[in-house]
Design a protein around this motif. Sequence first.
Motif, PDB file in Angstrom:
ATOM      1  N   ALA A  55     106.756  80.239  33.603  1.00  6.72           N
ATOM      2  CA  ALA A  55     106.706  81.560  34.226  1.00  6.72           C
ATOM      3  C   ALA A  55     107.949  82.375  33.900  1.00  6.72           C
TER       4      ALA A  55
ATOM      5  N   ARG B  40      98.865  87.258  39.088  1.00 11.05           N
ATOM      6  CA  ARG B  40      99.174  88.676  39.280  1.00 11.05           C
ATOM      7  C   ARG B  40      98.280  89.329  40.329  1.00 11.05           C
TER       8      ARG B  40
ATOM      9  N   ALA C   8     102.007  82.725  36.061  1.00 12.53           N
ATOM     10  CA  ALA C   8     102.099  83.390  37.361  1.00 12.53           C
ATOM     11  C   ALA C   8     100.839  84.196  37.653  1.00 12.53           C
TER      12      ALA C   8
ATOM     13  N   GLN D 292     101.367  82.744  30.130  1.00 10.75           N
ATOM     14  CA  GLN D 292     101.508  83.282  31.478  1.00 10.75           C
ATOM     15  C   GLN D 292     100.894  82.312  32.476  1.00 10.75           C
TER      16      GLN D 292
ATOM     17  N   GLU E 103     108.285  85.978  31.476  1.00 11.12           N
ATOM     18  CA  GLU E 103     108.909  87.231  31.905  1.00 11.12           C
ATOM     19  C   GLU E 103     110.054  87.611  30.967  1.00 11.12           C
TER      20      GLU E 103
ATOM     21  N   VAL F 265     113.390  84.079  41.019  1.00  7.22           N
ATOM     22  CA  VAL F 265     112.275  83.302  41.553  1.00  7.22           C
ATOM     23  C   VAL F 265     112.658  82.806  42.938  1.00  7.22           C
TER      24      VAL F 265
ATOM     25  N   LEU G 158     109.498  86.739  41.106  1.00  8.61           N
ATOM     26  CA  LEU G 158     108.388  85.809  41.252  1.00  8.61           C
ATOM     27  C   LEU G 158     108.608  84.965  42.504  1.00  8.61           C
TER      28      LEU G 158
ATOM     29  N   GLY H 148     104.649  88.371  40.677  1.00  5.52           N
ATOM     30  CA  GLY H 148     103.754  87.273  40.372  1.00  5.52           C
ATOM     31  C   GLY H 148     104.015  86.108  41.299  1.00  5.52           C
ATOM     32  N   VAL H 149     103.008  85.265  41.460  1.00  4.11           N
ATOM     33  CA  VAL H 149     103.117  84.057  42.277  1.00  4.11           C
ATOM     34  C   VAL H 149     102.894  82.854  41.375  1.00  4.11           C
ATOM     35  N   ILE H 150     103.839  81.931  41.395  1.00 11.95           N
ATOM     36  CA  ILE H 150     103.746  80.737  40.556  1.00 11.95           C
ATOM     37  C   ILE H 150     103.002  79.651  41.327  1.00 11.95           C
TER      38      ILE H 150
ATOM     39  N   GLU I 141     104.289  79.497  45.137  1.00 12.82           N
ATOM     40  CA  GLU I 141     103.137  79.633  46.027  1.00 12.82           C
ATOM     41  C   GLU I 141     103.497  79.352  47.484  1.00 12.82           C
TER      42      GLU I 141
END
Length: 578
Positions: free
Chosen positions: A528, A289, A287, A285, A532, A437, A457, A505-507, A460
């Motif tokens: 990422a 959370r 990403a 993982q 998922e 994404v 997702l 989530g943010v990558i 950033e």
Amino acid sequence: MAETMLTRGTPEAHRPHWVLCPGCQAVVYRRRMAGADGVCPQCGRYSALSAPERLALLADPDTLEPLDFELPDSDPLSFVDQRPYLERIAAARDATALREAVLCARMRIGGTPAIVAAMDFRFMGGSLSLAVGEMITLAAETALAERAPLVIVTASGGVRMQEGVVGLLQMVKTAQALQQLNEAAVATVCLVTDPTYGGVAASFALLGDVIVAEPGARLGFAGPRVIQETIRERLPDGFQTAEFLLERGFIDQVWPRSALRDRLGRLLSLATRSRSDAYTEPVKQVAVREPATLEQRPAWDAVRAARDIARPTTSDYLRMILDDFEELCGDRVGGDCPAIIGGLGRLGGDPIIIIGHEKGHTPTELTAHRYGMPAPAGYRKAGRLMRLAAKWGLPVVTLVDTPGAHPGLEAEQQGQASAIAENLRLMSTLPVPVVTVVTGEGCSGGALAIAVADRLLVLENGFYTVISPEGCAAILWRERSAAPEAAQALRIDARSLLEMGVADGVIPEPPGGAGADPVHAASLLREAIRYELAELTTLDPAGLIAARRDRYRHFDGSTDRRAGRAADLVTASFRRNS
């Protein structure tokens, strides 16, 4: 003397040593032409291949097994023109050593078992007869029984006139046969060769899941001479050629003959969900959370970063995150929008369908891809690929990076709103995992049309919003210069999206953003997505659809919604196991 069409059926020992290229009129040593698979070494023109040659070209060595379907002779009209119909059939058999205008076989292509039906234009123009229709149908039924992909190679002038309406109705029979495969989720591929016209073009030739063609192959319902004499207008250059059809969205790809076996084999392995054993690295993982772990910064900074021309585009990511990729083009209605690209690929060895907005980096590329603003054809192409994913049982990954749907007159005339609405409905009911994404900017319904997902997702430096900050500022602030304030008020940045539960989530991005280190950014994106999918692919289709509907049915933008994600998974798993 050079070989002509009249000597093609001559036994090998009596065939001439030289052939005449119909394109450049060069006299070429026959063995040299054969070694090039019938492609002229002088001008590159493709000569027609016989059905036996075609099967040999596609089959892996020592895997070709002819399918000898027993069919009685048929002359439903007792037809006679200058000679009896049965005499014409006998003459065609003598000239070609074939029973009819199609030859069927079982084989492996790139290691994947397949059933192949190859048409032969030498046999009465490859015309569709009762026997040909029956053989195509039997090949389809064999593919259905064996759960093997069906490949049809077309070459035809149309329905055989000597069989009248009996021949005409074979269009329905063959269409029904392909529909049975469609209902049973068995893959079908049509390879169009020159020429393919009339009732064959208007039935099974254009009903495959994937349609590819050889360079220069002509395909259409009416021939160019008939059209030109009817409308009394000069036809455009390249009319009805494979390249012409590709540009207009009617076929997926044009493949050179030398690459057919390799590319078809790769496609079939993806269609049959064949996993590569070469990829066994663990999934981790990456990403983020928890919003609190992300830097709090002005939303306008994210807007500026997301629009950085150096950021990787969808095509850049496809090259870096996929182990294999075969682009599929066209909406099959009449367009192929360059602002959306997609196709089949392998992610960590697993087959997926991947679709994304495409912008480009240079002014020329940006113009060619319409700055990533799709027309209706782009959304319809995306919808076609999603339906293919549903049939083949493949996960869908979408990459969002668009300032919005194309706002032009032509887009409205072609049904922009309808195309977007259809995708929203389709994605809500896809029985396969969907991961989206936002890699750059995600604006309005132009982004949402490919973003109805089980997991969303955001990179950033990406942002997601109902309208561009400039558009919002112009309407509500009455000044476009108020865009930074609008961006902040709209809460469009990655941290805000995670706080509201819009994003799952943010990558993270490398220092300086994705454009500063595209390879590292792509590696994070790849991991990422894989994480998922590893979670989602354990869920059953009914659970996926129920959780997806619940996600949007009860979404209210509150932070409590993020906690509902775990409950969705528990509910879906309970449904699967009960």
